[in-house]
Design a protein around this motif. Structure first.
Motif, mmCIF file in Angstrom:
data_model
loop_
_atom_site.group_PDB
_atom_site.id
_atom_site.type_symbol
_atom_site.label_atom_id
_atom_site.label_comp_id
_atom_site.label_asym_id
_atom_site.label_seq_id
_atom_site.Cartn_x
_atom_site.Cartn_y
_atom_site.Cartn_z
ATOM 1 N N LEU A 166 3.858 -1.610 3.284
ATOM 2 C CA LEU A 166 2.557 -2.361 3.156
ATOM 3 C C LEU A 166 2.343 -3.756 3.972
ATOM 4 O O LEU A 166 1.431 -4.388 3.681
ATOM 5 C CB LEU A 166 2.358 -2.574 1.577
ATOM 6 N N GLY A 167 3.164 -4.199 4.626
ATOM 7 C CA GLY A 167 3.015 -5.075 5.468
ATOM 8 C C GLY A 167 3.320 -6.563 4.596
ATOM 9 O O GLY A 167 2.756 -7.468 4.854
ATOM 10 N N LEU A 168 4.144 -6.338 3.552
ATOM 11 C CA LEU A 168 4.161 -7.369 2.457
ATOM 12 C C LEU A 168 5.603 -8.250 3.030
ATOM 13 O O LEU A 168 6.364 -7.701 3.538
ATOM 14 C CB LEU A 168 4.254 -6.952 0.983
ATOM 15 N N SER A 169 5.383 -9.715 2.538
ATOM 16 C CA SER A 169 6.456 -10.686 2.560
ATOM 17 C C SER A 169 6.784 -11.224 1.359
ATOM 18 O O SER A 169 5.942 -11.057 0.608
ATOM 19 C CB SER A 169 5.861 -11.556 3.594
ATOM 20 N N GLU A 170 8.066 -11.634 1.403
ATOM 21 C CA GLU A 170 8.411 -12.233 0.125
ATOM 22 C C GLU A 170 7.573 -13.766 -0.149
ATOM 23 O O GLU A 170 7.208 -14.276 0.738
ATOM 24 C CB GLU A 170 9.734 -13.095 0.087
ATOM 25 N N PRO A 171 6.954 -13.547 -1.358
ATOM 26 C CA PRO A 171 5.921 -14.679 -1.757
ATOM 27 C C PRO A 171 6.469 -16.062 -1.641
ATOM 28 O O PRO A 171 7.202 -16.269 -1.931
ATOM 29 C CB PRO A 171 5.297 -14.212 -3.180
ATOM 30 N N THR A 172 5.455 -17.035 -1.368
ATOM 31 C CA THR A 172 5.805 -18.377 -1.464
ATOM 32 C C THR A 172 4.993 -19.252 -2.493
ATOM 33 O O THR A 172 5.304 -20.384 -2.914
ATOM 34 C CB THR A 172 5.471 -19.185 -0.150
#
Length: 409
Positions: free
Chosen positions: A156-162
């Motif tokens: 899904l093209g997600l990254s760990e949230p900041t």
């Protein structure tokens, strides 16, 4: 007459033998140390026990009880008897304080420096200290984080949230893809998301709440629970899961809030590779620059007041040896001592951030902060909110808990 004397002498001998046997158990001459636990030590100590037995010359008797309610009841009853276990696993916070107040457990303050020399962190004593005295030694230290399926994130093209908003955006994108964003286990786990959300939204409030400075019905506490209820209403959570690991591995859910050592089961049961198939992050704050809150728990060993303190300490010290810790780490993904290399990238990651005091803060988890009665009642009330995520249900449940809390605090 001789027969009478012989009978009397025989009876005396029997009582003397019985007395010696009983005194050996109570007085410290026994070769057996009984350890009761709810932590599956028969499995997790399979290769640890032989090391300790060889090192100490003692026989280790392990008794496991998986059901927490049954275990708690059994321990409390046995501590009031004349045959308690020498050592048992317990919880910190109010649960341990209750045993200390009733003079049921041994003070190990004088022995603590020796344990620190073996590699445990001196900072851990705060969670097991009451009135300046120490009453526990760590089985292990566990850090909670959001464990996630990397394949779902990558697809899904997600990254760990900041930030917390980024986390919510991730949840929505995962839901839009037809996957449940967050899995939640049954029984006691209803408290975990209100806890971590408060740690992200208002970490100072968490300290005020758990110390009793503010009540369950405080407007700021309600606001956190409204936030959680809104997440439930949006469909971000699963139903109560029977097998969190399976659902995460099979991509039924994308994330689960759990302890770092829980990840070891994903390797053993589902063949996942830590760091490649699954990873972990700490739920971020509202702003990028906000310190992230890590909730931790210590599973302490506690020595019964009526148990054999000397032999119990010999077992605990042997458990802190490098050989024993390496075997425990291989099986569980965690350890009690800090100066050891662990073959678990998720645990190593959490150990690293837990030591970063500039960007992270550590807080003892909810379960150990309140009395057992309040914890158990609140867990039930939080499940009511999960089943009916409305502001009215939040208000009603928190009011019910507060009414009980006022009576016992």
């Amino acid at each position: 007459m001789k027969k009478v004397h012989l009978v009397i002498l025989s009876l005396v001998a029997v009582f003397l033998v019985a007395g010696c046997s009983s005194n050996e158990k109570a007085g410290g001459n026994t070769k057996e140390v009984e350890i009761q636990s709810d932590k599956a030590l028969k499995v997790n100590w399979k290769k640890v026990t032989p090391i300790i037995e060889k090192d100490t010359g003692l026989n280790i008797k392990l008794i496991d009880t998986a059901d927490i309610t049954a275990y708690t009841t059994n321990i409390k009853q046995s501590l009031s008897s004349n045959t308690p276990p020498d050592v048992f696993t317990w919880w910190t916070g109010t649960q341990l304080a209750d045993l200390v107040e009733n003079d049921l457990v041994a003070d190990i303050t004088d022995e603590w420096p020796d344990l620190v020399k073996l590699g445990i962190s001196d900072d851990l004593k705060e969670a097991m200290t009451f009135d300046g005295k120490i009453y526990g030694a760590p089985l292990n230290v566990i850090y909670n984080g959001v464990i996630y399926n990397k394949a779902i994130y990558d697809e899904l093209g997600l990254s760990e949230p900041t930030t917390l908003d980024e986390f919510m955006d991730n949840c929505q994108k995962i839901k839009d893809a037809g996957i449940t964003p967050i899995g939640i286990g049954g029984t006691w786990q209803s408290f975990v998301w209100p806890m971590v959300l408060m740690g992200s939204l208002d970490p100072e409030l968490y300290d005020q709440w758990t110390s009793g400075e503010v009540g369950f019905d405080d407007a700021r506490v309600k606001k956190v629970f409204y936030y959680w209820a809104e997440m439930i209403e949006k469909g971000y959570f699963s139903e109560q899961q029977q097998d969190q690991g399976k659902d995460l591995a099979m991509k039924e859910v994308a994330m689960a809030l759990n302890a770092n050592n829980w990840s070891q089961g994903l390797v053993e049961d589902y063949g996942m590779t830590l760091g490649k198939d699954v990873d972990i992050f700490v739920l971020p704050g509202v702003k990028k620059e906000d310190k992230k809150t890590i909730f931790y728990e210590i599973s302490p060993f506690v020595i019964s007041k009526k148990g054999d303190k000397e032999q119990a300490l010999n077992v605990i010290k042997s458990y802190y040896s490098k050989d024993a810790q390496k075997e425990f780490a291989k099986k569980t993904g965690g350890s009690a001592i800090t100066d050891i290399e662990i073959d678990n990238v998720i645990t190593n990651k959490m150990l690293e951030v837990a030591g970063d005091s500039e960007n992270y803060t550590l807080k003892l988890r909810y379960y150990e902060q309140f009395t057992p009665e309040i914890v158990n009642q609140s867990i039930d009330e939080y499940w009511k909110i999960a089943a009916n995520p409305t502001e009215k249900q939040v208000d009603d449940s928190l009011k019910t808990i507060q009414e009980s809390w006022v009576k016992v605090k």
